[in-house]
Design an enzyme around this catalytic site. Structure first.
Site, short mmCIF file in Angstrom:
data_model
loop_
_atom_site.label_atom_id
_atom_site.label_comp_id
_atom_site.label_asym_id
_atom_site.label_seq_id
_atom_site.Cartn_x
_atom_site.Cartn_y
_atom_site.Cartn_z
CE1 TYR A 142 -3.56 -2.58 0.75
CE2 TYR A 142 -4.63 -0.51 1.24
CZ TYR A 142 -4.70 -1.85 0.95
OH TYR A 142 -5.93 -2.45 0.87
CE LYS A 191 2.04 -17.77 -2.58
NZ LYS A 191 1.20 -18.98 -2.72
CG ASP A 223 -1.81 -20.27 -1.42
OD1 ASP A 223 -1.34 -20.27 -0.25
OD2 ASP A 223 -1.22 -20.85 -2.36
CG ASP A 247 -8.20 -4.54 1.80
OD1 ASP A 247 -9.15 -4.09 2.47
OD2 ASP A 247 -8.14 -4.44 0.56
CG ASP A 251 -13.76 -6.86 2.09
OD1 ASP A 251 -13.49 -6.21 3.13
OD2 ASP A 251 -14.20 -6.34 1.05
C1 IPM Z 1 -10.41 -0.90 4.10
C2 IPM Z 1 -10.60 -0.28 2.74
C3 IPM Z 1 -9.40 0.60 2.43
C4 IPM Z 1 -8.17 -0.29 2.39
C5 IPM Z 1 -9.51 1.43 1.14
C6 IPM Z 1 -10.76 2.28 1.12
C7 IPM Z 1 -8.29 2.25 0.88
O1 IPM Z 1 -10.79 -1.25 1.77
O2 IPM Z 1 -10.28 -0.15 5.07
O3 IPM Z 1 -10.40 -2.12 4.20
O4 IPM Z 1 -7.89 -0.94 1.37
O5 IPM Z 1 -7.49 -0.36 3.40
MN MN Z 2 -10.96 -3.28 2.55
#
Ligand code: IPM
Ligand code: MN
Length: 373
Positions: A142, A191, A223, A247, A251
């Site tokens: 990042y 990884k 993975d 990240d 999700d």
């Molecule tokens: C999160 C979001 C952010 C990230 C974005 C909006 C930059 O997806 O906080 O998980 O990737 O960290």
């Molecule tokens: Mn995110």
């Protein structure tokens, strides 16, 4: 007690979900005699529209001088679909994380029995799932050097980690794994069979683990972890991982809860702490009063805990469980019989202020859409 809270509503559904948290915090303040001073600040696409800058200096200044920050969400499709945009909403969030040195993002993953049916996973795999992701937040790909060649045909994003960056987040995760309520297991996800940075993570965590003999450490390639989170999520207790893997995996893990809209997070570092739901700005739902406010409300509960208001935090969680158990849910959880964002906020306020008796007639709420007298 007076606490100064910076509110960054941000973009898309950010303002409408944050508004529910603010009204709940106001209810808590009324009930307990505490005071919250809210300072509203700009960030993201909203800030670009108003000031040309995704993170105005005034926002950083306010954040540096407050007790805690509550953020809604940031992001806007007009930037997502324009890869050549020079200024982007996300730059605001990334710069804020870096400026405040919020190097660890903590994302608890729980499941709710009343929502098991919403998950594509079998019930037996969901019962008892309770883990927490420690995601490194200010390093890795990042924040590495980004380059695009002059002719626009070659691009690079460097992934860089220093030992000290790994140590500071790993220490937090080890400490957490030692807590009495945890199962004393830490899984490092990396990884290391391919990436040099991952090998440094493994080496550093291995060294550090000697200082935490009570914690069992597991190492897993990312993975495989992506598969294990779906196949056997109960095995995880404390998960530690670098920025981008964290990240993506968080999700993915939200699917276990039933909706991305339910998950809160805390970003911590050298002082100031920021609380935010893990979901994005969900522009398709913006302004429709249909987004799930629980990710934000549970983030506010984490914030209260951080501010030492444990009982109030527990009461908010109890109220959230009550709404879920009684089917008072937003459209993401029940596309047919759903309640509005603001109705959920109001119900939780009512619960918190004691206006909802133990047994409640769902019809009353249905009729009134919100307040119960
Ligand atoms: C999160 C979001 C952010 C990230 C974005 C909006 C930059 O997806 O906080 O998980 O990737 O960290
Ligand atoms: Mn995110």
């Amino acid at each position: 007690m007076t606490k100064n809270i910076v509110i960054i509503e941000g973009d898309g559904i950010g303002p409408e979900v944050t508004r529910q948290s603010v009204r709940i915090l106001n209810t808590i303040a009324e009930k307990t005699g505490n005071e919250f001073n809210f300072t509203y600040c700009l960030m993201g696409a909203d800030a670009i529209d108003k000031t040309g800058n995704p993170l105005p200096d005034a926002t950083i200044e306010a954040c540096l001088n407050c007790d805690a920050i509550l953020l809604g969400a940031i992001g806007h499709p007009k930037y997502d679909n324009d890869p050549s945009a020079k200024v982007r909403p996300e730059q605001g969030l990334l710069k804020l994380r870096k400026s405040l040195q919020l190097f660890a993002n903590i994302r608890p993953i729980n499941t709710y029995p009343s929502l098991h049916h919403l998950s594509p996973l079998k019930n037996k795999n969901l019962e008892g799932v309770d883990f927490i992701i420690f995601r490194e937040l200010t390093g890795g790909i990042y924040f590495g050097k980004k380059e695009l060649s002059e002719d626009g045909t070659k691009a690079t994003d460097d992934c860089v980690y220093s030992k000290s960056e790994i140590e500071r987040v790993a220490e937090l995760a080890f400490h957490f794994a030692q807590k009495p309520e945890r199962r004393k297991k830490l899984t490092l996800i990396d990884k290391a069979n391919v990436l040099e940075t991952s090998r440094l993570w493994r080496k550093t965590v291995k060294e550090l683990s000697e200082r935490y003999p009570g914690v069992t450490v597991d190492y897993m390639f990312v993975d495989n972890a992506a598969m294990q989170i779906i196949q056997n999520p109960k095995q995880f207790d404390v998960v530690l991982t670098e920025n981008m893997f964290g990240d993506i995996l968080s999700d993915e893990a939200s699917v276990l809860s039933g909706s991305l809209g339910l998950l809160p997070s805390a970003s911590v570092g050298k002082g100031i702490v920021l609380f935010e739901p893990i979901h994005g700005s969900y522009p398709q739902a913006a302004g429709k009063d249909i987004a799930n406010p629980l990710g934000s409300i549970l983030s506010a509960a984490m914030m209260l805990e951080y501010l030492g208001m444990n009982e109030e935090a527990a009461l908010i969680r109890e109220a959230v469980n009550w709404t879920l158990q009684n089917g008072f849910v937003t459209k993401d959880l029940d596309p047919v019989n759903f309640y509005f964002t603001s109705t959920i906020g109001e119900l939780i306020c009512d619960y918190v202020s004691g206006r909802i008796p133990g047994s409640v007639k769902k019809d009353n709420i249905e009729l009134r859409k919100s307040t119960i007298i």
